[in-house]
Write a protein that holds these residues in place. Structure first.
Motif, mmCIF file in Angstrom:
data_model
loop_
_atom_site.group_PDB
_atom_site.id
_atom_site.type_symbol
_atom_site.label_atom_id
_atom_site.label_comp_id
_atom_site.label_asym_id
_atom_site.label_seq_id
_atom_site.Cartn_x
_atom_site.Cartn_y
_atom_site.Cartn_z
ATOM 1 N N TYR A 137 0.820 -1.197 0.000
ATOM 2 C CA TYR A 137 0.000 0.000 0.000
ATOM 3 C C TYR A 137 0.865 1.263 0.000
ATOM 4 N N ILE A 138 0.294 2.341 -0.491
ATOM 5 C CA ILE A 138 0.973 3.633 -0.446
ATOM 6 C C ILE A 138 1.000 4.095 1.004
ATOM 7 N N TYR A 139 2.161 4.461 1.494
ATOM 8 C CA TYR A 139 2.319 4.899 2.876
ATOM 9 C C TYR A 139 1.889 6.361 2.962
ATOM 10 N N VAL A 140 0.673 6.577 3.457
ATOM 11 C CA VAL A 140 0.159 7.933 3.563
ATOM 12 C C VAL A 140 -0.924 7.992 4.641
ATOM 13 N N ASP A 141 -0.877 9.040 5.428
ATOM 14 C CA ASP A 141 -1.887 9.312 6.451
ATOM 15 C C ASP A 141 -2.912 10.226 5.807
ATOM 16 N N GLN A 142 -4.173 9.778 5.714
ATOM 17 C CA GLN A 142 -5.156 10.528 4.937
ATOM 18 C C GLN A 142 -6.560 10.421 5.512
ATOM 19 N N GLU A 143 -6.687 10.536 6.792
ATOM 20 C CA GLU A 143 -7.989 10.383 7.444
ATOM 21 C C GLU A 143 -9.016 11.386 6.902
ATOM 22 N N GLN A 144 -8.659 12.653 6.799
ATOM 23 C CA GLN A 144 -9.614 13.665 6.324
ATOM 24 C C GLN A 144 -9.935 13.469 4.845
ATOM 25 N N GLU A 145 -8.932 13.157 4.035
ATOM 26 C CA GLU A 145 -9.152 12.936 2.615
ATOM 27 C C GLU A 145 -10.093 11.753 2.382
ATOM 28 N N GLU A 146 -9.912 10.693 3.181
ATOM 29 C CA GLU A 146 -10.784 9.522 3.056
ATOM 30 C C GLU A 146 -12.228 9.904 3.352
ATOM 31 N N LYS A 147 -12.439 10.642 4.419
ATOM 32 C CA LYS A 147 -13.796 11.069 4.783
ATOM 33 C C LYS A 147 -14.380 11.954 3.683
ATOM 34 N N ASP A 148 -13.613 12.907 3.182
ATOM 35 C CA ASP A 148 -14.090 13.812 2.141
ATOM 36 C C ASP A 148 -14.478 13.048 0.867
ATOM 37 N N PHE A 149 -13.646 12.073 0.461
ATOM 38 C CA PHE A 149 -13.956 11.315 -0.753
ATOM 39 C C PHE A 149 -15.192 10.451 -0.560
ATOM 40 N N ARG A 150 -15.292 9.781 0.570
ATOM 41 C CA ARG A 150 -16.480 8.949 0.821
ATOM 42 C C ARG A 150 -17.749 9.797 0.782
ATOM 43 N N ASP A 151 -17.719 10.957 1.423
ATOM 44 C CA ASP A 151 -18.884 11.846 1.413
ATOM 45 C C ASP A 151 -19.225 12.265 -0.019
ATOM 46 N N PHE A 152 -18.209 12.677 -0.780
ATOM 47 C CA PHE A 152 -18.409 13.060 -2.173
ATOM 48 C C PHE A 152 -19.001 11.898 -2.963
ATOM 49 N N LEU A 154 -20.569 9.112 -2.016
ATOM 50 C CA LEU A 154 -21.908 8.684 -1.611
ATOM 51 C C LEU A 154 -22.974 9.727 -1.940
ATOM 52 N N ASN A 155 -22.615 10.997 -1.854
ATOM 53 C CA ASN A 155 -23.592 12.061 -2.133
ATOM 54 C C ASN A 155 -23.759 12.358 -3.612
ATOM 55 N N VAL A 156 -22.708 12.184 -4.402
ATOM 56 C CA VAL A 156 -22.750 12.588 -5.804
ATOM 57 C C VAL A 156 -22.833 11.380 -6.755
ATOM 58 N N TYR A 157 -22.036 10.366 -6.523
ATOM 59 C CA TYR A 157 -21.941 9.257 -7.466
ATOM 60 C C TYR A 157 -22.895 8.107 -7.178
ATOM 61 N N ALA A 158 -22.991 7.726 -5.911
ATOM 62 C CA ALA A 158 -23.744 6.516 -5.565
ATOM 63 C C ALA A 158 -25.221 6.669 -5.919
ATOM 64 N N THR A 159 -25.716 5.681 -6.640
ATOM 65 C CA THR A 159 -27.125 5.657 -7.001
ATOM 66 C C THR A 159 -27.906 5.006 -5.875
ATOM 67 N N LYS A 160 -29.050 5.502 -5.619
ATOM 68 C CA LYS A 160 -29.863 4.991 -4.499
ATOM 69 C C LYS A 160 -30.574 3.714 -4.891
#
Length: 160
Positions: A137-152, A154-160
């Motif tokens: 895996y890529i060695y990177v600390d990205q807690e906020q980025e992970e949350k931001d991408f998941r929100d994006f 689920l809110n924009v791409y994921a179909t209900k």
């Protein structure tokens, strides 16, 4: 925190190494993707599991692939750039505009974000805050980025 809290805390993130890898991710992405600086970035991985059955021997073999995922909210677009854990190179980017995908959703059992660009194939993204195995895996600390991408996603791409 006490002595036992310090002993059982687990490994800590090397923030300098993490920041260096974020800079490498940005440089690779910007080099390959047109207007790459407009995208937020996240390290992800995908896993290909192949099952086998040789009579008495059953099992599976997993292949892990590292990815740099870029996303932008205006004109919603996700760009997936295959890479290697040490970020020494990359493949060709896959571009998924919201208007051009068949469907997308969160696979809860495998904790993946799945994009179907058409009816023939899909891409499953696994996000992480931080993983310690630099060989996979890529060695990177990205807690906020992970949350931001998941929100994006689920809110924009994921179909209900």
């Amino acid at each position: 925190m006490g002595l036992f809290g310090k002993l059982f805390k687990g490994p800590e993130v090397d923030q300098e190494k993490s920041e260096n890898n974020k800079k490498k991710m940005r440089a690779l992405f910007d080099q390959v993707v047109e207007n790459g600086a407009q995208y937020k970035l996240l390290a992800c991985y995908t896993e290909d599991v192949r099952r086998f059955n040789y009579g008495l021997v059953h099992g599976s073999k997993s292949t892990i692939a590292s990815l740099i995922v870029g996303w932008k909210e205006e004109d919603p677009t996700v760009v997936i750039l295959p890479t290697v854990p040490d970020l020494s190179g990359c493949g060709d980017p896959l571009v998924y505009k919201k208007s051009e995908i068949e469907k997308a959703y969160r696979e809860k059992m495998l904790d993946s974000l799945v994009i179907y660009p058409d009816k023939k194939g899909y891409t499953a993204l696994k996000t992480f805050s931080w993983l310690d195995d630099e060989n996979l895996y890529i060695y990177v600390d990205q807690e906020q980025e992970e949350k931001d991408f998941r929100d994006f996603f689920l809110n924009v791409y994921a179909t209900k």
